[in-house]
Design a protein around this motif. Structure first.
Motif, mmCIF file in Angstrom:
data_model
loop_
_atom_site.group_PDB
_atom_site.id
_atom_site.type_symbol
_atom_site.label_atom_id
_atom_site.label_comp_id
_atom_site.label_asym_id
_atom_site.label_seq_id
_atom_site.Cartn_x
_atom_site.Cartn_y
_atom_site.Cartn_z
ATOM 1 N N GLU A 85 35.446 7.379 -4.752
ATOM 2 C CA GLU A 85 36.655 6.499 -5.178
ATOM 3 C C GLU A 85 37.656 7.298 -5.747
ATOM 4 O O GLU A 85 38.847 7.394 -5.533
ATOM 5 C CB GLU A 85 36.049 5.601 -6.470
ATOM 6 C CG GLU A 85 37.278 4.529 -6.741
ATOM 7 C CD GLU A 85 36.652 3.388 -7.502
ATOM 8 O OE1 GLU A 85 37.469 2.584 -8.173
ATOM 9 O OE2 GLU A 85 35.541 3.038 -7.334
ATOM 10 N N ASP A 86 37.583 8.430 -7.167
ATOM 11 C CA ASP A 86 38.224 9.025 -7.586
ATOM 12 C C ASP A 86 39.157 9.951 -6.589
ATOM 13 O O ASP A 86 40.411 10.193 -6.777
ATOM 14 C CB ASP A 86 37.815 9.791 -8.733
ATOM 15 C CG ASP A 86 37.497 8.965 -9.779
ATOM 16 O OD1 ASP A 86 37.792 7.578 -10.112
ATOM 17 O OD2 ASP A 86 36.609 9.471 -10.756
ATOM 18 N N PHE A 90 40.032 9.321 -3.654
ATOM 19 C CA PHE A 90 41.142 8.749 -3.144
ATOM 20 C C PHE A 90 42.402 8.984 -3.562
ATOM 21 O O PHE A 90 43.338 9.163 -3.062
ATOM 22 C CB PHE A 90 40.879 7.023 -2.931
ATOM 23 C CG PHE A 90 39.831 6.767 -1.752
ATOM 24 C CD1 PHE A 90 40.339 6.073 -0.659
ATOM 25 C CD2 PHE A 90 38.631 7.061 -2.058
ATOM 26 C CE1 PHE A 90 39.399 5.564 0.374
ATOM 27 C CE2 PHE A 90 37.577 6.697 -0.926
ATOM 28 C CZ PHE A 90 38.090 5.926 0.139
ATOM 29 N N TYR A 91 42.411 8.960 -4.853
ATOM 30 C CA TYR A 91 43.689 9.076 -5.648
ATOM 31 C C TYR A 91 44.139 10.622 -5.622
ATOM 32 O O TYR A 91 45.405 10.766 -5.715
ATOM 33 C CB TYR A 91 43.853 8.244 -6.991
ATOM 34 C CG TYR A 91 43.451 6.904 -7.175
ATOM 35 C CD1 TYR A 91 44.423 5.994 -6.790
ATOM 36 C CD2 TYR A 91 42.056 6.647 -6.955
ATOM 37 C CE1 TYR A 91 44.250 4.712 -6.994
ATOM 38 C CE2 TYR A 91 41.813 5.286 -7.053
ATOM 39 C CZ TYR A 91 42.718 4.139 -6.755
ATOM 40 O OH TYR A 91 42.696 2.894 -6.808
ATOM 41 N N ARG A 115 50.369 -6.361 -3.218
ATOM 42 C CA ARG A 115 50.566 -5.175 -4.311
ATOM 43 C C ARG A 115 51.937 -4.849 -4.189
ATOM 44 O O ARG A 115 52.154 -3.595 -4.762
ATOM 45 C CB ARG A 115 49.790 -3.955 -3.659
ATOM 46 C CG ARG A 115 48.318 -4.304 -3.666
ATOM 47 C CD ARG A 115 47.602 -2.990 -3.074
ATOM 48 N NE ARG A 115 46.181 -3.280 -2.985
ATOM 49 C CZ ARG A 115 45.289 -3.243 -4.172
ATOM 50 N NH1 ARG A 115 46.081 -2.733 -5.418
ATOM 51 N NH2 ARG A 115 43.978 -3.471 -4.036
ATOM 52 N N GLN A 151 41.913 7.135 3.637
ATOM 53 C CA GLN A 151 40.838 6.464 4.139
ATOM 54 C C GLN A 151 39.776 7.687 4.894
ATOM 55 O O GLN A 151 38.725 7.750 4.659
ATOM 56 C CB GLN A 151 41.111 5.457 5.021
ATOM 57 C CG GLN A 151 39.763 4.312 5.181
ATOM 58 C CD GLN A 151 39.392 3.716 3.967
ATOM 59 O OE1 GLN A 151 39.846 2.894 3.376
ATOM 60 N NE2 GLN A 151 37.958 4.124 3.556
ATOM 61 N N ASP A 164 45.677 1.217 -2.368
ATOM 62 C CA ASP A 164 45.965 1.209 -3.840
ATOM 63 C C ASP A 164 46.240 2.905 -3.889
ATOM 64 O O ASP A 164 47.116 2.998 -4.822
ATOM 65 C CB ASP A 164 44.928 0.686 -4.403
ATOM 66 C CG ASP A 164 45.259 0.721 -6.210
ATOM 67 O OD1 ASP A 164 46.367 0.035 -6.345
ATOM 68 O OD2 ASP A 164 44.791 1.212 -7.047
ATOM 69 N N ALA A 165 45.488 3.789 -3.411
ATOM 70 C CA ALA A 165 45.627 5.064 -3.824
ATOM 71 C C ALA A 165 47.008 5.459 -3.217
ATOM 72 O O ALA A 165 47.575 6.398 -3.650
ATOM 73 C CB ALA A 165 44.491 5.663 -3.024
ATOM 74 N N ASP A 199 41.330 -1.845 0.848
ATOM 75 C CA ASP A 199 42.086 -2.023 -0.269
ATOM 76 C C ASP A 199 42.201 -0.710 -1.183
ATOM 77 O O ASP A 199 43.490 -0.449 -1.690
ATOM 78 C CB ASP A 199 41.588 -3.068 -1.270
ATOM 79 C CG ASP A 199 41.969 -4.409 -0.904
ATOM 80 O OD1 ASP A 199 43.123 -4.470 -0.516
ATOM 81 O OD2 ASP A 199 41.404 -5.449 -0.992
ATOM 82 N N LEU A 200 41.071 -0.124 -1.463
ATOM 83 C CA LEU A 200 41.320 1.244 -2.063
ATOM 84 C C LEU A 200 42.222 2.244 -1.706
ATOM 85 O O LEU A 200 42.920 2.802 -2.626
ATOM 86 C CB LEU A 200 39.883 1.609 -2.279
ATOM 87 C CG LEU A 200 39.611 3.304 -3.118
ATOM 88 C CD1 LEU A 200 39.973 2.753 -4.539
ATOM 89 C CD2 LEU A 200 38.207 3.550 -3.086
ATOM 90 N N ALA A 201 42.150 2.499 -0.099
ATOM 91 C CA ALA A 201 43.316 3.420 0.023
ATOM 92 C C ALA A 201 44.431 2.849 -0.059
ATOM 93 O O ALA A 201 45.519 3.934 -0.354
ATOM 94 C CB ALA A 201 42.481 3.555 1.756
ATOM 95 N N GLU A 234 36.061 -0.343 6.786
ATOM 96 C CA GLU A 234 37.209 0.542 6.423
ATOM 97 C C GLU A 234 37.179 1.838 7.270
ATOM 98 O O GLU A 234 36.099 2.521 7.289
ATOM 99 C CB GLU A 234 37.349 0.693 4.976
ATOM 100 C CG GLU A 234 37.469 -0.372 3.898
ATOM 101 C CD GLU A 234 36.117 -1.094 3.549
ATOM 102 O OE1 GLU A 234 35.208 -0.640 4.161
ATOM 103 O OE2 GLU A 234 36.385 -1.639 2.511
#
Length: 425
Positions: free
Chosen positions: A301-302, A304-305, A277, A295, A373-374, A369-371, A201
């Motif tokens: 992780e938290d 990112f949001y 998504r 990213q 989703d955020a 994926d995480l970025a 990533e």
């Protein structure tokens, strides 16, 4: 009679019944003679009765009729072939060989083998089994590529064991393998050939193609040509480059997969993830641009949001984003420092969010994926600032005011004074 007619006459003269296999006993003839010697007296008695009843055939004749017909000897046929081979011209011989090769080989004992022996001659051959292919397709591929001698030698093994199943892929075999050796090699996963590339990533497009080239051996120039036209890859019209559209994941490629096909696979993966998504095609570019910023800036992780929320709050309030990551991308500052040079901050380019309003013209890296989703689901919060105060742990301070943010920056500078890292500039 022409030479060709002579050959046809010889082959037409042969008996239609198949000869028994060499070394196998002849099949018993049907009729009384099949029962053995015990049948003879009955036949003689019958002969006498028929003779006494006026049958003009002798008992000898009737006994001869009861006997199985004598098998025609093969040597006159072979002799005829040899005479013609010696006496006829080359054209006639060529005609006979072209039209009657199997019969000639059988008559002369020149049958060819239909299988190689051993595990090959050392010359590697790559054989690809495509999805949906069946055993006959595989047998054909092996024979045409020079691995096996004949189609039948390999296919007969499949007929003997219907449970055999092949996995699609490319396998390393050798020329001139026995059918059994070829089958064993195709069922051994160790012989499967593929290239694996792991894309992390946040990497930029140039880094991605470096990894792909190193994994597959395809020249960098091929990848550069493949990414030169974003529209040809199906990217939105507003995408200036493929940046952001090369989804980070682990990929496997069959030998011979072109650079263009590899790049297209990464792009298709990005679209599939966005579709999954619920991102509409017209929103893909905006979401990927947001996600690439998240990213680049977030560590935990938290966070990112939370970073996603800071971006949204600044855009809603009409503030410039003022992200060092975008300024450095636009000016190609590549010293790895979290602090931008003054030249970088002042550069006039469509990525420098210290200068432009809103989002940069496009992504600055390839988000995971995480970025993504955020970007779609920012956290709730009033923050307008953030700064990572410990580059080792990723600890980040989020603030609502300029004064709070300046305190966070002071924490970072204090950490940099004690740390030995080039990231502090």
């Amino acid at each position: 009679m022409s030479d060709d007619d002579a050959w046809d006459a010889i082959f037409r003269s042969q008996p239609d019944t198949a000869r028994p296999e060499q070394g196998a006993p002849a099949a018993p003839a049907a009729g009384p003679a099949a029962t053995g010697a015990a049948a003879a007296p009955a036949s003689r008695a019958a002969a006498r009765e028929q003779t006494g009843a006026g049958d003009r055939r002798s008992a000898r004749q009737m006994l001869d009729e009861d006997r199985p017909p004598k098998r025609r000897r093969a040597w006159p046929w072979v002799l005829g072939v040899l005479v013609l081979l010696l006496g006829l011209g080359g054209g006639a011989v060529a005609y006979a060989w072209a039209n009657y090769e199997p019969q000639l080989r059988e008559a002369l004992g020149w049958e060819l083998p239909n299988d190689y022996e051993g595990g090959g001659n050392g010359t590697e051959v790559l054989v690809t089994i495509m999805p949906g292919e069946i055993g006959s397709d595989v047998a054909t591929s092996l024979q045409e590529s020079g691995v096996t001698m004949t189609y039948d030698a390999f296919y007969d093994l499949l007929l003997a064991d219907p449970s055999i199943a092949f996995q699609p892929g490319t396998y390393a075999l050798q020329e001139e393998m026995s059918a059994q050796s070829a089958l064993d090699a195709l069922l051994d996963p160790a012989n499967r050939r593929e290239s694996t590339a792991t894309i992390r990533e946040g990497l930029r497009a140039g880094q991605v193609i470096d990894i792909l080239s190193a994994a597959t051996g395809v020249p960098i120039a091929d990848y550069e040509a493949a990414i030169a036209d974003p529209a040809a890859l199906g990217l939105p019209a507003e995408a200036p480059t493929v940046e952001g559209y090369l989804f980070p994941a682990t990929y496997t490629f069959e030998p011979g997969t072109s650079a263009a096909a590899q790049i297209q696979r990464l792009v298709s993966e990005t679209f599939q993830r966005l579709d999954g998504r619920g991102v509409a095609p017209e929103d893909r570019h905006r979401v990927l641009t947001l996600a690439s910023l998240i990213q680049s800036e977030a560590r935990l992780e938290d966070d990112f949001y939370r970073v996603s929320r800071v971006i949204q709050n600044r855009l809603d309030d009409g503030w410039r984003l003022e992200f060092d990551s975008t300024a450095q991308y636009g000016s190609a500052q590549a010293d790895g420092s979290v602090f931008s040079t003054q030249e970088t901050l002042d550069a006039d380019n469509p990525y420098n969010t210290y200068v432009i309003e809103g989002l940069p013209i496009g992504p600055i890296g390839n988000p995971g994926d995480l970025a993504v989703d955020a970007a779609i689901n920012p956290a709730d919060g009033p923050w307008l600032f953030f700064v990572t105060v410990n580059l080792d742990t990723g600890e980040t301070v989020f603030s609502e005011t300029v004064a709070q943010h300046e305190e966070g920056v002071a924490q970072l500078r204090a950490w940099c004074r004690d740390a030995e890292t080039s990231a502090c500039g």
